[in-house]
Design a protein around this motif. Sequence first.
Motif, PDB file in Angstrom:
ATOM      1  N   GLU A 137      39.524  27.815  42.201  1.00 30.93           N
ATOM      2  CA  GLU A 137      38.390  26.929  42.531  1.00 30.93           C
ATOM      3  C   GLU A 137      36.913  27.455  42.134  1.00 30.93           C
ATOM      4  O   GLU A 137      35.947  26.972  41.796  1.00 30.93           O
ATOM      5  CB  GLU A 137      38.442  26.583  44.196  1.00 30.93           C
ATOM      6  N   ARG A 138      36.914  28.784  42.202  1.00 29.64           N
ATOM      7  CA  ARG A 138      35.511  29.488  41.880  1.00 29.64           C
ATOM      8  C   ARG A 138      35.284  29.358  40.630  1.00 29.64           C
ATOM      9  O   ARG A 138      34.333  29.185  39.847  1.00 29.64           O
ATOM     10  CB  ARG A 138      35.549  30.982  42.436  1.00 29.64           C
ATOM     11  N   TYR A 139      36.522  29.435  39.628  1.00 29.18           N
ATOM     12  CA  TYR A 139      36.131  29.260  38.357  1.00 29.18           C
ATOM     13  C   TYR A 139      35.671  27.727  37.959  1.00 29.18           C
ATOM     14  O   TYR A 139      34.862  27.567  37.248  1.00 29.18           O
ATOM     15  CB  TYR A 139      37.359  29.452  37.408  1.00 29.18           C
ATOM     16  N   LEU A 140      36.492  26.671  38.749  1.00 26.96           N
ATOM     17  CA  LEU A 140      36.076  25.548  38.687  1.00 26.96           C
ATOM     18  C   LEU A 140      34.397  25.098  38.930  1.00 26.96           C
ATOM     19  O   LEU A 140      33.680  24.422  38.167  1.00 26.96           O
ATOM     20  CB  LEU A 140      36.944  24.481  39.384  1.00 26.96           C
ATOM     21  N   ASP A 141      34.050  25.989  40.094  1.00 29.27           N
ATOM     22  CA  ASP A 141      32.819  25.737  40.367  1.00 29.27           C
ATOM     23  C   ASP A 141      31.773  26.319  39.313  1.00 29.27           C
ATOM     24  O   ASP A 141      30.590  25.916  39.349  1.00 29.27           O
ATOM     25  CB  ASP A 141      32.306  26.684  41.753  1.00 29.27           C
ATOM     26  N   GLN A 168      30.808  25.642  34.019  1.00 29.31           N
ATOM     27  CA  GLN A 168      29.794  25.185  33.230  1.00 29.31           C
ATOM     28  C   GLN A 168      29.125  26.297  32.687  1.00 29.31           C
ATOM     29  O   GLN A 168      28.232  26.621  31.617  1.00 29.31           O
ATOM     30  CB  GLN A 168      28.866  24.107  33.698  1.00 29.31           C
ATOM     31  N   ALA A 169      29.221  27.620  33.507  1.00 30.80           N
ATOM     32  CA  ALA A 169      28.382  28.828  33.096  1.00 30.80           C
ATOM     33  C   ALA A 169      28.992  29.397  32.017  1.00 30.80           C
ATOM     34  O   ALA A 169      28.338  30.541  31.300  1.00 30.80           O
ATOM     35  CB  ALA A 169      27.930  29.641  34.296  1.00 30.80           C
ATOM     36  N   TRP A 170      30.280  29.242  31.832  1.00 27.39           N
ATOM     37  CA  TRP A 170      31.150  29.935  30.846  1.00 27.39           C
ATOM     38  C   TRP A 170      30.813  29.584  29.492  1.00 27.39           C
ATOM     39  O   TRP A 170      30.810  28.330  29.510  1.00 27.39           O
ATOM     40  CB  TRP A 170      32.613  29.972  31.113  1.00 27.39           C
ATOM     41  N   ASN A 193      38.013  39.635  32.553  1.00 25.80           N
ATOM     42  CA  ASN A 193      39.042  39.388  33.417  1.00 25.80           C
ATOM     43  C   ASN A 193      39.847  38.100  33.366  1.00 25.80           C
ATOM     44  O   ASN A 193      39.031  37.168  33.300  1.00 25.80           O
ATOM     45  CB  ASN A 193      38.905  39.781  34.837  1.00 25.80           C
ATOM     46  N   VAL A 194      40.904  38.173  33.214  1.00 26.60           N
ATOM     47  CA  VAL A 194      41.705  36.695  33.296  1.00 26.60           C
ATOM     48  C   VAL A 194      42.793  36.799  34.213  1.00 26.60           C
ATOM     49  O   VAL A 194      43.754  37.791  34.187  1.00 26.60           O
ATOM     50  CB  VAL A 194      42.329  36.698  31.894  1.00 26.60           C
ATOM     51  N   ALA A 195      42.781  35.636  35.019  1.00 32.00           N
ATOM     52  CA  ALA A 195      44.042  35.624  35.991  1.00 32.00           C
ATOM     53  C   ALA A 195      45.011  34.395  35.335  1.00 32.00           C
ATOM     54  O   ALA A 195      44.397  33.405  34.942  1.00 32.00           O
ATOM     55  CB  ALA A 195      43.287  35.163  37.367  1.00 32.00           C
ATOM     56  N   VAL A 196      46.151  34.869  35.355  1.00 28.54           N
ATOM     57  CA  VAL A 196      47.357  33.831  34.935  1.00 28.54           C
ATOM     58  C   VAL A 196      47.850  33.624  36.332  1.00 28.54           C
ATOM     59  O   VAL A 196      48.575  34.792  36.690  1.00 28.54           O
ATOM     60  CB  VAL A 196      48.198  34.280  33.735  1.00 28.54           C
TER      61      VAL A 196
END
Length: 195
Positions: free
Chosen positions: A120-124, A127-129, A183-186
């Motif tokens: 959810e933090r990624y979703l929030d 747009q900054a990525w 860093n990537v979370a799978v």
Amino acid sequence: MAPTEKTHRVKDLDTLKALGHPLRIQLYRALSVAGTATASQLADQVDEAVSLVSYHLRKLAAHGIIEEAEGRGGDARERWWQPVSTVITTKDEDFDAPERAAVHTAVSRVYARQRGELYERYLDEKQAWPADWRSAAFASEYLLRLTPAELERLHEELDEVVLRWRRHGNAAREAGDTQGRENVAVQAHGFPFRT
């Protein structure tokens, strides 16, 4: 030095309880990403007091989850820590008594909640990525009809794929190839359900 590729299967209730603390989960995740870190560095990442972080790191060390990193220079007053293994896993079969199963379920819920919060933090912040990261990111659900043995084999195959990519990323980092890496979370779950 990064931990060697190995899995730590937690079977005892005390270690499971130690791993179930929300701050310890955050600290272990941050330490796994960093490879090695001090309590001060980790405290900055989780926005907690160094003394509290040190306490929780010592608890993780007491259960063999992390250890002091050898050969780290710098201030001798501050310990460097590293994960002991690259994967921590639990199995229901190791927590089959009712009270043990209840603890295992409760700890699993804490992990599931934190994994969800991470996504959810990624979703929030999506747009900054940059566009290439947004395009590469994925969230998938696959609905399959399998037997328990087939689901177990699927899990093993997914582990093999992720391990291959972890080794690739670690080798690139060790070779100095850090440009464009993040860093990537799978996250993957495989479980039965009925409609």
